[in-house]
Design a protein around this motif. Structure first.
Motif, mmCIF file in Angstrom:
data_model
loop_
_atom_site.group_PDB
_atom_site.id
_atom_site.type_symbol
_atom_site.label_atom_id
_atom_site.label_comp_id
_atom_site.label_asym_id
_atom_site.label_seq_id
_atom_site.Cartn_x
_atom_site.Cartn_y
_atom_site.Cartn_z
ATOM 1 N N GLN A 215 29.622 39.483 83.665
ATOM 2 C CA GLN A 215 28.354 40.481 82.894
ATOM 3 C C GLN A 215 28.187 41.541 83.719
ATOM 4 O O GLN A 215 27.606 42.596 83.550
ATOM 5 C CB GLN A 215 27.004 39.088 82.801
ATOM 6 N N TYR A 216 28.615 40.964 85.154
ATOM 7 C CA TYR A 216 27.983 42.018 85.607
ATOM 8 C C TYR A 216 29.259 42.618 87.369
ATOM 9 O O TYR A 216 29.800 41.822 86.913
ATOM 10 C CB TYR A 216 27.371 42.026 86.607
ATOM 11 N N GLU A 217 29.001 44.127 87.675
ATOM 12 C CA GLU A 217 30.407 44.267 88.172
ATOM 13 C C GLU A 217 30.373 43.301 89.679
ATOM 14 O O GLU A 217 28.579 43.779 89.985
ATOM 15 C CB GLU A 217 30.965 45.500 88.754
ATOM 16 N N TYR A 218 31.144 43.343 90.609
ATOM 17 C CA TYR A 218 31.054 42.158 92.055
ATOM 18 C C TYR A 218 31.895 42.355 92.497
ATOM 19 O O TYR A 218 32.713 41.169 93.184
ATOM 20 C CB TYR A 218 30.564 40.812 91.009
ATOM 21 N N ARG A 219 31.435 43.636 93.454
ATOM 22 C CA ARG A 219 33.661 43.481 94.291
ATOM 23 C C ARG A 219 32.514 44.177 95.513
ATOM 24 O O ARG A 219 33.866 44.975 95.799
ATOM 25 C CB ARG A 219 33.547 44.911 93.739
ATOM 26 N N SER A 220 31.559 44.330 96.100
ATOM 27 C CA SER A 220 31.114 44.352 96.962
ATOM 28 C C SER A 220 30.914 43.816 98.109
ATOM 29 O O SER A 220 31.482 44.379 99.250
ATOM 30 C CB SER A 220 29.141 44.666 96.620
ATOM 31 N N TYR A 221 30.999 42.582 97.957
ATOM 32 C CA TYR A 221 31.507 41.660 99.158
ATOM 33 C C TYR A 221 32.844 41.803 99.313
ATOM 34 O O TYR A 221 33.421 41.758 100.699
ATOM 35 C CB TYR A 221 31.622 40.390 98.641
ATOM 36 N N GLU A 222 33.551 42.481 98.431
ATOM 37 C CA GLU A 222 34.706 42.281 98.909
ATOM 38 C C GLU A 222 35.218 43.866 99.089
ATOM 39 O O GLU A 222 35.623 44.200 100.758
ATOM 40 C CB GLU A 222 35.866 42.397 98.394
ATOM 41 N N GLN A 223 34.705 44.694 99.207
ATOM 42 C CA GLN A 223 34.427 45.859 99.941
ATOM 43 C C GLN A 223 33.997 46.255 100.722
ATOM 44 O O GLN A 223 34.573 47.359 101.434
ATOM 45 C CB GLN A 223 34.709 46.520 98.223
ATOM 46 N N ASN A 224 33.421 45.764 100.761
ATOM 47 C CA ASN A 224 32.271 45.406 102.173
ATOM 48 C C ASN A 224 32.872 44.206 103.287
ATOM 49 O O ASN A 224 31.558 43.972 103.548
ATOM 50 C CB ASN A 224 30.642 46.034 101.343
ATOM 51 N N LEU A 229 26.628 46.281 110.285
ATOM 52 C CA LEU A 229 24.734 45.102 110.680
ATOM 53 C C LEU A 229 24.817 43.833 109.556
ATOM 54 O O LEU A 229 24.982 42.773 110.341
ATOM 55 C CB LEU A 229 24.297 45.804 109.921
ATOM 56 N N VAL A 230 24.535 44.060 108.502
ATOM 57 C CA VAL A 230 25.439 42.672 107.941
ATOM 58 C C VAL A 230 27.156 42.596 107.091
ATOM 59 O O VAL A 230 26.457 43.243 106.226
ATOM 60 C CB VAL A 230 24.266 42.330 107.132
ATOM 61 N N ASP A 231 27.573 41.892 107.892
ATOM 62 C CA ASP A 231 29.217 41.481 106.613
ATOM 63 C C ASP A 231 28.832 40.434 106.369
ATOM 64 O O ASP A 231 27.916 39.650 105.888
ATOM 65 C CB ASP A 231 29.629 41.827 107.767
ATOM 66 N N ALA A 232 30.171 39.838 104.868
ATOM 67 C CA ALA A 232 30.575 39.593 104.191
ATOM 68 C C ALA A 232 30.503 37.520 104.762
ATOM 69 O O ALA A 232 29.185 37.314 103.705
ATOM 70 C CB ALA A 232 31.217 39.212 103.341
ATOM 71 N N ALA A 233 30.726 37.644 106.241
ATOM 72 C CA ALA A 233 30.719 36.517 106.363
ATOM 73 C C ALA A 233 29.254 36.184 107.388
ATOM 74 O O ALA A 233 28.677 35.103 106.839
ATOM 75 C CB ALA A 233 31.426 36.470 108.098
ATOM 76 N N ARG A 234 28.670 36.927 107.530
ATOM 77 C CA ARG A 234 27.445 36.645 108.288
ATOM 78 C C ARG A 234 26.227 36.774 106.974
ATOM 79 O O ARG A 234 25.539 35.387 106.936
ATOM 80 C CB ARG A 234 26.981 38.006 108.587
ATOM 81 N N GLY A 275 25.056 51.733 99.528
ATOM 82 C CA GLY A 275 26.360 51.624 98.793
ATOM 83 C C GLY A 275 27.341 50.750 100.391
ATOM 84 O O GLY A 275 28.214 50.586 99.272
ATOM 85 N N MET A 276 27.316 50.588 100.463
ATOM 86 C CA MET A 276 27.815 50.242 102.162
ATOM 87 C C MET A 276 27.557 48.790 102.820
ATOM 88 O O MET A 276 27.538 48.761 103.857
ATOM 89 C CB MET A 276 28.439 50.993 103.475
ATOM 90 N N ASP A 277 27.080 47.988 101.233
ATOM 91 C CA ASP A 277 26.448 46.209 101.733
ATOM 92 C C ASP A 277 27.373 45.287 100.680
ATOM 93 O O ASP A 277 27.385 45.337 99.783
ATOM 94 C CB ASP A 277 25.066 46.692 101.452
ATOM 95 N N PRO A 278 27.601 44.624 101.586
ATOM 96 C CA PRO A 278 27.987 43.468 100.831
ATOM 97 C C PRO A 278 27.295 42.577 99.465
ATOM 98 O O PRO A 278 27.141 42.691 98.560
ATOM 99 C CB PRO A 278 28.150 42.168 101.510
ATOM 100 N N MET A 305 25.875 54.139 103.049
ATOM 101 C CA MET A 305 25.314 53.425 104.399
ATOM 102 C C MET A 305 25.043 51.670 104.191
ATOM 103 O O MET A 305 25.301 51.023 102.995
ATOM 104 C CB MET A 305 23.345 54.098 104.018
ATOM 105 N N PRO A 306 24.941 51.258 105.577
ATOM 106 C CA PRO A 306 24.799 49.569 105.551
ATOM 107 C C PRO A 306 23.648 49.262 104.977
ATOM 108 O O PRO A 306 22.691 49.889 105.226
ATOM 109 C CB PRO A 306 25.733 49.593 107.084
ATOM 110 N N HIS A 307 24.153 48.019 105.220
ATOM 111 C CA HIS A 307 22.609 47.103 104.901
ATOM 112 C C HIS A 307 22.082 47.150 105.931
ATOM 113 O O HIS A 307 22.418 47.344 107.157
ATOM 114 C CB HIS A 307 23.132 44.939 104.697
ATOM 115 N N ALA A 308 20.143 48.012 105.516
ATOM 116 C CA ALA A 308 19.065 47.431 106.856
ATOM 117 C C ALA A 308 19.626 48.719 107.238
ATOM 118 O O ALA A 308 19.578 48.718 108.789
ATOM 119 C CB ALA A 308 19.328 45.963 107.513
#
Length: 345
Positions: A215-224, A229-234, A275-278, A305-308
């Protein structure tokens, strides 16, 4: 390399962020090392909120700050941090803040700059709740503690000087996730008339195992995947601590509000997204779902900009982030006032 999508450009680092990231690289490396510790060892490191902006309101000059205790449903006492403008009057709006930190770290001071600015810059008393943290206290403790603290505020309306029918909910990251859950609870239990707005900053809105990618675009975990600060693994680790049984609890709307059967009749929302956030795509997905359900929704995106990112308070996007929050609350209060004036005329 991943196929570009309509949000891909949002992951390109902002030059302002790159300048800050280079200057603070040693601190970021230290933070990464700390986050690699087992949670029992990590907890031994004193938690310190990020630095405050140069123009942040000052206690005793612009605002007052005090603490109190709340007894929650299992008999445990938890804390709240209360921010009040110096010029007080009865019937002020309550801004109820739920702090971020991946449900595992953080304190009521995590959004200290925001809380001070809202108290000084709007007609609000701010209450920030110190809910219990995972993994010792996984879902639903954070939701229950926060809801009980909100009900305490309503019960203590006279002492707090607030109008119990004028409440704006707010939260950042995991706190925004809890905030969205509280909005659903308030709507479904008949408390909805008390909530006039919700501030969902860089929100977590769906467990990754249950995200409706059809239903929605979901690529930010991969792209970021490996951003600061907060990456996908964290983020996956945070989810593991908070929802250890995702096959059972992950699709619960109080965990994944994006999966609620309906988002209709929820209060107006501000959704701010980095924008630069999982978490980027789930924040945008939730905003789309709110709008589709007829909820008045304002979306603000901070490309590159990254998360937080606001923990670097003197960045121009950080100042914009805080100003947007304060101004949106002012607009909601003005709209509520005009609505009530129409009803009485």
């Amino acid at each position: 390399m991943s196929t570009p999508t309509r949000y891909t450009h949002l992951s390109e680092p902002d030059p302002a962020w790159l300048a800050v990231a280079e200057a603070h690289a040693p601190l970021d490396a230290l933070a990464a090392k700390m986050y690699s510790l087992p949670i029992s060892e990590f907890r031994k490191v004193p938690y310190k909120p990020g630095p405050l902006p140069d123009n942040v309101p000052k206690p005793g000059i612009d605002i007052t700050i005090r603490t109190d205790k709340v007894l929650v449903r299992d008999g445990t006492s938890i804390g709240v941090r209360i921010y009040e403008p110096l010029q007080r009057h009865d019937g002020q709006t309550l801004f109820f803040n739920v702090h971020g930190g991946g449900w595992t770290v953080g304190t009521p001071e995590t959004e200290e700059a925001q809380n001070r600015m809202v108290a000084a810059g709007t007609d609000c008393v701010v209450v920030s709740v110190d809910y219990r943290l995972a993994p010792e206290f996984p879902f639903p403790y954070a939701v229950h503690d926060s809801m009980d603290a909100l009900l305490w505020c309503i019960d203590q309306a006279v002492d707090l000087g607030i109008d119990p029918h004028k409440i704006v909910l707010g939260g950042g990251s995991a706190g925004a996730n809890i905030c969205a859950a509280l909005s659903l609870i308030c709507r479904d239990t008949g408390i909805q008339g008390t909530i006039i707005g919700q501030v969902l900053n860089i929100p977590v809105t769906c467990h990754p195992a249950h995200f409706p990618a059809d239903q929605y675009e979901y690529r930010s975990y991969e792209q970021n995947k490996e951003v600061p600060l907060v990456d996908a693994a964290r983020m996956h680790l945070y989810w593991y601590f908070y929802v250890p049984n995702p096959e059972i609890d992950g699709s619960n709307p109080l965990v994944s509000p994006l999966l609620a059967e309906s988002l209709a009749n929820l209060p107006p929302a501000l959704v701010q997204v980095a924008g630069m956030d999982p978490l980027r795509d789930e924040g945008l997905a939730f905003a789309q779902a709110l709008e589709k359900s007829g909820v008045n929704t304002t979306v603000k995106i901070y490309p590159g900009m990254p998360h937080a990112f606001y923990v670097y308070p003197n960045l121009t996007p950080s100042a914009d982030y805080f100003e947007t929050t304060v101004q949106w609350i002012r607009d909601v209060l003005q709209g509520d006032k005009e609505t009530k004036n129409k009803e009485t005329n």
